[in-house]
Design an enzyme around this catalytic site. Structure first.
Site, PDB file in Angstrom:
ATOM      1  N   SER A 168      41.767  -4.841  20.467  1.00 49.93           N
ATOM      2  CA  SER A 168      41.292  -4.215  21.691  1.00 49.93           C
ATOM      3  C   SER A 168      40.637  -2.869  21.399  1.00 49.93           C
ATOM      4  CB  SER A 168      42.463  -4.086  22.673  1.00 49.93           C
ATOM      5  OG  SER A 168      42.015  -3.858  23.977  1.00 49.93           O
TER       6      SER A 168
ATOM      7  N   ASP B 213      42.663 -15.079  27.001  1.00 50.84           N
ATOM      8  CA  ASP B 213      42.584 -13.616  27.102  1.00 50.84           C
ATOM      9  C   ASP B 213      41.750 -13.242  28.326  1.00 50.84           C
ATOM     10  OD1 ASP B 213      42.233 -10.869  26.780  1.00 50.84           O
ATOM     11  OD2 ASP B 213      41.885 -10.999  24.616  1.00 50.84           O
TER      12      ASP B 213
ATOM     13  N   HIS C  11      45.785 -11.647  25.184  1.00 49.88           N
ATOM     14  CA  HIS C  11      45.184 -10.506  24.493  1.00 49.88           C
ATOM     15  C   HIS C  11      45.975 -10.062  23.272  1.00 49.88           C
ATOM     16  CE1 HIS C  11      42.254  -7.310  24.521  1.00 49.88           C
ATOM     17  NE2 HIS C  11      43.148  -6.350  24.688  1.00 49.88           N
TER      18      HIS C  11
END
Length: 273
Positions: free
Chosen positions: A103, A223, A251
């Site tokens: 991320s 995700d 995620h």
């Protein structure tokens, strides 16, 4: 396995990191969710990777045990995180390291690849930020951007970051919740989320095309934060890239599908099955 905990000055920022294992250096960069840090994101992966690598997992500025300067004097944007990571690697006198970024940590790895390509070797981007796809924050991400500093709010954050059916333990919720009980941590998170809303995590596509490092793009099929079209676009832009899609995963592939994720990373980094 015993993880050792360390601090170092990285460009004036007292920076905390975990370390384990020996061998080629593998840096693990956590994401930017509420309550994120190196331990919470990587504690299950570090023992696996440390069989083959010297694993280094720092807390990004504003997170974990690393400094949290006042937003009145520090801008918590992506260029700042890129500088901090480069300063951290310089402080440890490291170059040509492998790196895994989840991320916001993925966006940070990308930034260093662009600004200081000599510091990195192979790059793994897992549910990475860096492109404005989707063009607006998804409902999954809004749980994080609108975190209200309650335990139930933390459960909503975790729910937005994982696939349907994922059940966080009470210990996970409490650990992440407690990391944000400090006033400086709350102020930093609010500032980070404010910059995220501005889109400062994103890069120009023409710049991304210039990254020549080998890149493995990993994405959870479910995700809702870093959606599949973003992963496909990364693959189109990076000239030396491979893709690995994890089913029934959101995620947090490092938490939701630890063995699968670590196996894919190890193979990419040349570790024999």
């Amino acid at each position: 396995m015993v993880f050792t905990s360390h601090f170092i000055d990285a460009g004036g920022v007292r920076t905390h990191w975990l370390e384990a294992g020996e061998g080629p250096v593998l840096v693990l960069m956590h994401g930017g969710g509420a309550g994120a840090d190196s331990w919470g994101n990587w504690k299950d992966c570090i023992p696996i990777f440390a069989r083959h690598f010297r694993v280094i997992a720092p807390d990004m500025i504003g997170f974990g045990k690393t400094d949290k300067p006042s937003p009145e004097t520090y801008v918590y944007d992506q260029p700042g995180r890129n500088r901090h990571l480069a300063d951290f690697l310089d402080a440890l006198d490291l170059k040509g390291v492998h790196i895994v970024g989840n991320s916001m940590g993925g966006a940070t790895a990308i930034g260093v690849a662009l600004d200081r390509p000599d510091l990195l070797a192979r790059i793994v981007l897992m549910g990475s930020a860096g492109l404005p796809i989707p063009p607006k924050p998804s409902p999954h991400l809004l749980h994080n951007l609108q975190y209200d500093f309650t335990r139930e709010g933390m459960r909503r954050v975790i729910g937005g970051l994982t696939a349907p059916g994922f059940q966080p333990s009470d210990e996970m919720v409490e650990y992440r919740f407690q990391l944000l009980e400090d006033a400086a941590a709350r102020a930093a998170l609010n500032a980070i989320n404010g910059e995220t809303r501005k889109g400062t995590l994103n890069y120009d596509e023409e710049r991304l095309k210039t990254i020549e490092h080998p890149v493995l793009v990993v994405n959870g099929k479910e995700d809702g934060v870093s959606i599949m079209p973003r992963a496909y676009r990364f693959l189109e832009l990076f000239p030396n890239s491979w893709g690995y899609i994890v089913p029934h995963c959101g995620h947090w592939a490092m938490i939701e599908a630890t063995e699968d994720f670590c196996g894919a990373v190890n193979r990419f980094l040349g570790v024999a099955p």
